[in-house]
Design a protein around this motif. Structure first.
Motif, short mmCIF file in Angstrom:
data_model
loop_
_atom_site.label_atom_id
_atom_site.label_comp_id
_atom_site.label_asym_id
_atom_site.label_seq_id
_atom_site.Cartn_x
_atom_site.Cartn_y
_atom_site.Cartn_z
N GLY A 15 0.76 -1.24 -0.11
CA GLY A 15 -0.05 0.12 -0.02
C GLY A 15 0.78 1.29 -0.04
N LYS A 16 1.82 0.87 -0.39
CA LYS A 16 2.87 2.15 -0.57
C LYS A 16 2.38 3.37 -1.40
CE LYS A 16 6.60 -0.08 -1.58
NZ LYS A 16 6.17 -1.56 -1.54
N SER A 17 2.14 3.18 -2.30
CA SER A 17 1.52 4.07 -3.58
C SER A 17 0.40 4.88 -3.01
CB SER A 17 1.30 3.36 -4.77
OG SER A 17 2.40 2.80 -5.65
N LEU A 18 -0.46 4.15 -2.40
CA LEU A 18 -1.96 4.96 -1.79
C LEU A 18 -1.42 5.85 -0.85
CD1 LEU A 18 -4.64 4.78 -2.74
CD2 LEU A 18 -5.40 3.07 -1.20
N LEU A 19 -0.58 5.29 0.26
CA LEU A 19 -0.12 6.18 1.46
C LEU A 19 0.49 7.36 0.93
CD1 LEU A 19 1.05 3.14 3.83
CD2 LEU A 19 -1.14 4.72 3.99
N ALA A 20 1.48 7.20 0.07
CA ALA A 20 2.34 8.44 -0.39
C ALA A 20 1.37 9.40 -1.15
CB ALA A 20 3.31 8.02 -1.57
N ALA A 21 0.23 8.73 -2.00
CA ALA A 21 -0.64 9.58 -2.55
C ALA A 21 -1.44 10.37 -1.50
CB ALA A 21 -1.51 9.08 -3.47
N GLY A 22 -1.97 9.72 -0.48
CA GLY A 22 -2.80 10.25 0.77
C GLY A 22 -1.96 11.44 1.32
N LEU A 23 -0.54 11.32 1.65
CA LEU A 23 0.06 12.24 2.19
C LEU A 23 0.52 13.24 1.30
CD1 LEU A 23 3.02 10.34 4.18
CD2 LEU A 23 1.11 11.43 5.21
N CYS A 24 0.57 13.03 0.07
CA CYS A 24 0.52 14.39 -1.00
C CYS A 24 -0.62 15.28 -0.95
CB CYS A 24 0.72 13.67 -2.33
SG CYS A 24 2.30 13.30 -2.88
N ARG A 25 -1.95 14.54 -0.83
CA ARG A 25 -2.91 15.27 -0.77
C ARG A 25 -3.47 16.08 0.44
NH1 ARG A 25 -6.21 16.86 -4.96
NH2 ARG A 25 -8.51 16.95 -4.25
N ILE A 26 -2.99 15.44 1.77
CA ILE A 26 -2.78 16.15 3.01
C ILE A 26 -2.15 17.45 2.86
CG2 ILE A 26 -2.21 16.00 5.40
CD1 ILE A 26 -3.36 13.14 5.40
N PHE A 27 -0.93 17.28 2.34
CA PHE A 27 0.14 18.49 2.43
C PHE A 27 -0.37 19.38 1.61
CE2 PHE A 27 3.66 15.06 3.65
CZ PHE A 27 3.40 15.37 5.09
N HIS A 28 -0.90 18.92 0.31
CA HIS A 28 -1.71 19.69 -0.52
C HIS A 28 -2.86 20.62 0.09
CE1 HIS A 28 -3.21 21.74 -4.28
NE2 HIS A 28 -4.26 20.78 -4.04
N GLN A 29 -3.55 20.10 0.70
CA GLN A 29 -4.60 20.54 1.40
C GLN A 29 -4.43 21.57 2.52
OE1 GLN A 29 -6.45 17.04 2.94
NE2 GLN A 29 -8.10 17.03 1.12
N ASP A 30 -3.08 21.26 3.15
CA ASP A 30 -2.52 22.34 4.19
C ASP A 30 -1.71 23.36 3.68
OD1 ASP A 30 -3.77 20.46 6.06
OD2 ASP A 30 -1.90 19.42 6.66
N GLY A 31 -1.49 23.42 2.14
CA GLY A 31 -1.26 24.82 1.72
C GLY A 31 0.34 24.77 1.40
N TYR A 32 0.99 23.33 1.45
CA TYR A 32 2.29 23.18 0.98
C TYR A 32 2.40 22.90 -0.75
CZ TYR A 32 3.32 22.97 5.95
OH TYR A 32 3.44 23.41 7.02
#
Length: 507
Positions: A15-32
């Motif tokens: 599940g590495k790809s999905l976890l990495a995608a989720g972190l990308c989305r969270i950081f994007h949502q948080d303004g980074y």
């Protein structure tokens, strides 16, 4: 320079790809400003960027989650298996050549400068880089020349979150065993453990979590549930290729070729209400679909022989005679012709008879066609006539050149983004046979809806009564759902602390 964090796993498909995608989305949502990175990918699902370069599909998906356009620097090395012992090696989006596993293992240290340049370019342009590993960092026979797990973490000075797959069982052994097999300096890079794909009552796990942290001296930063998130998959381990026997009002069968490539071409159809997309590999599984899709493949000739030997070729011909729509993309399109020739030995060498449903011949060339395209669907005959004139965009990635030996209605009229030239692509018959080299042909909602409308009309069904959906908007909601799930089940405060503290140069 960007801060970094890396997801590694105890095994492939953890599940590495999905976890990495989720972190990308969270950081994007948080303004980074965030970008994904995987130094080396092995997959048959690939993508062509706007400048005509080839990269792995997983990093394209992660870039979408991060709200940015994909760039080949996000995946500088792509390995596309050609057989059990070798792969086509793609570096910075261009084909380097075919290598055996042993030859590539001896060669790959020469690619370190390319990896450093790609990562350094991203790190200078973004706030955060989310790195993804491959397989397991504890593959002790490969560690000495590692470019994608701990070797990459060291290069990027990235703290690591190690994920284990509880759905396969033995997750505590996975995590403890992986940590124990690492060198002390490698273990020091792991700042958090994740138990992924959990089903059930988390409180039952709590005693094990305490013992896990005590044994490894590494905190557990989350227990992530088994997620039913509909995003693009990396390779043929995808669960969407198995276990789907349900038949909906509109039934589509995708032939699951042994070397299937770019099956993400059909994700938009899967996401539509009232539509079943079944991946089939035998005559018994085929049944009586409304449309048969022949997908791309890394080896058209060998997969055509497989199709012939297991009886699916004859079943497809019979289905065509009974009125089933047949549609081929890329390698599947090539199969539909009358002959395939490989004078240069690009695939198998020699010549092979095609399925014979399109009046064309294909010759495999030594140079890969690799470009993005946009244009319109041609004036089509037959059941898919309603697609005529609709806008289409996507990309081409193939070795063959197909030539029709009688006047033919083109499937699309395209502009090549790399050369700027205009060209015709594919072919269509009034009897309901269609083919195109364009990956992503169905991705525009107007085209997907028109295909389903046509299939519904053939069955006397009211398409307008079926729920409608915008596919791009649907994908955005899936990325948001992924982020929401990870926020609930990961200790994001701890993840941010790990990200901020990073690693000192000594590690």
């Amino acid at each position: 320079m960007a801060k970094s964090i890396m997801i590694q796993g105890t095994m492939s498909n953890a599940g590495k790809s999905l976890l990495a995608a989720g972190l990308c989305r969270i950081f994007h949502q948080d303004g980074y400003k965030v970008a994904p990175f995987k130094s080396q990918n092995m997959a048959l699902n690939s993508f062509i960027t706007e400048d005509g370069l080839e990269m792995g599909r997983a990093q394209v998906m992660q870039a979408e989650a991060a709200g940015i356009r994909p760039h080949v620097y996000m995946n500088p090395i792509l390995l596309k298996p050609t057989n059990d012992m070798g792969s086509q090696v793609i570096v910075n989006g261009e084909v380097l050549g075919n290598m055996s596993a042993r030859d590539y293992f001896a060669y790959k240290k020469r690619l370190i400068p390319d990896i450093k340049k790609a990562y350094g370019t991203l790190a200078s342009e973004y706030d955060i880089i989310v790195l993804e590993g491959a397989g397991s960092p504890a593959e002790i026979n490969l560690k000495q020349e590692d470019l994608v797990n701990m070797g990459m973490a060291k290069l990027a000075k990235a703290p690591v979150l190690l994920a284990g797959d509880i759905d396969r069982g033995g997750v505590f052994a996975q995590l403890v065993g992986t940590v124990d097999l690492l060198e002390p300096e490698e273990r020091a890079r792991i700042k958090g453990l994740i138990i992924n794909k959990f089903r059930g009552d988390k409180t039952i796990l709590d005693p094990g979590l305490s013992l896990l942290s005590e044994r490894t001296k590494i905190p557990v930063v989350g227990v992530v549930p088994y997620m039913q998130i509909d995003v693009e998959d990396e390779d043929s381990l995808s669960e969407r290729l198995t276990g789907n026997d349900t038949v909906e009002a509109i039934d589509i069968a995708v032939i699951r070729l042994p070397r299937i490539a770019n099956f993400t071409d059909f994700n938009v159809l899967e996401s539509m209400a009232g539509v079943s997309v079944r991946y089939v590999k035998s005559v018994a599984e085929l049944r009586h679909p409304d449309m048969i899709l022949l997908p791309g493949t890394k080896n058209t000739m060998r997969d055509l022989l497989w199709l012939r030997q297991n009886g699916l070729e004859a079943a497809i011909q019979k289905a065509h005679q009974s009125g089933t729509v047949i549609f081929g993309i890329c390698g599947g399109y090539q199969m539909l012709g009358e002959s395939l020739a490989d004078p240069l030995g690009v695939e198998e060498g020699g010549e092979l008879r095609g399925i014979g449903l399109l009046p064309m011949d294909t010759v495999f060339a030594g140079e890969k066609t690799r470009t993005r395209v946009s244009g319109t669907v041609g004036t089509l005959p037959g059941p898919l006539a309603g697609l005529s004139g609709l806008l289409v965009e996507g990309y081409e990635i193939h070795m063959g050149i197909s030539t029709f030996h009688e006047k033919q209605c083109p499937m699309t009229v395209l502009k090549d983004a790399v050369t700027g030239g205009q060209k015709q692509d594919g072919g269509a018959l009034a009897s309901g046979v269609y083919g195109s080299y364009v990956h992503g042909f169905f991705d525009r909602s107007e085209i997907a809806s028109s295909v389903i409308r046509a299939l519904a009309a053939q069955k006397g069904l009211d398409f307008d009564a079926m729920p409608q959906m915008d596919y791009q908007q649907y994908k955005e909601t899936q990325y948001d759902l992924l982020a929401d799930t990870l926020r609930r089940h990961l200790d994001m405060d701890q993840v941010y602390r790990i990200l901020e503290e990073g690693l000192d140069d000594e590690n």
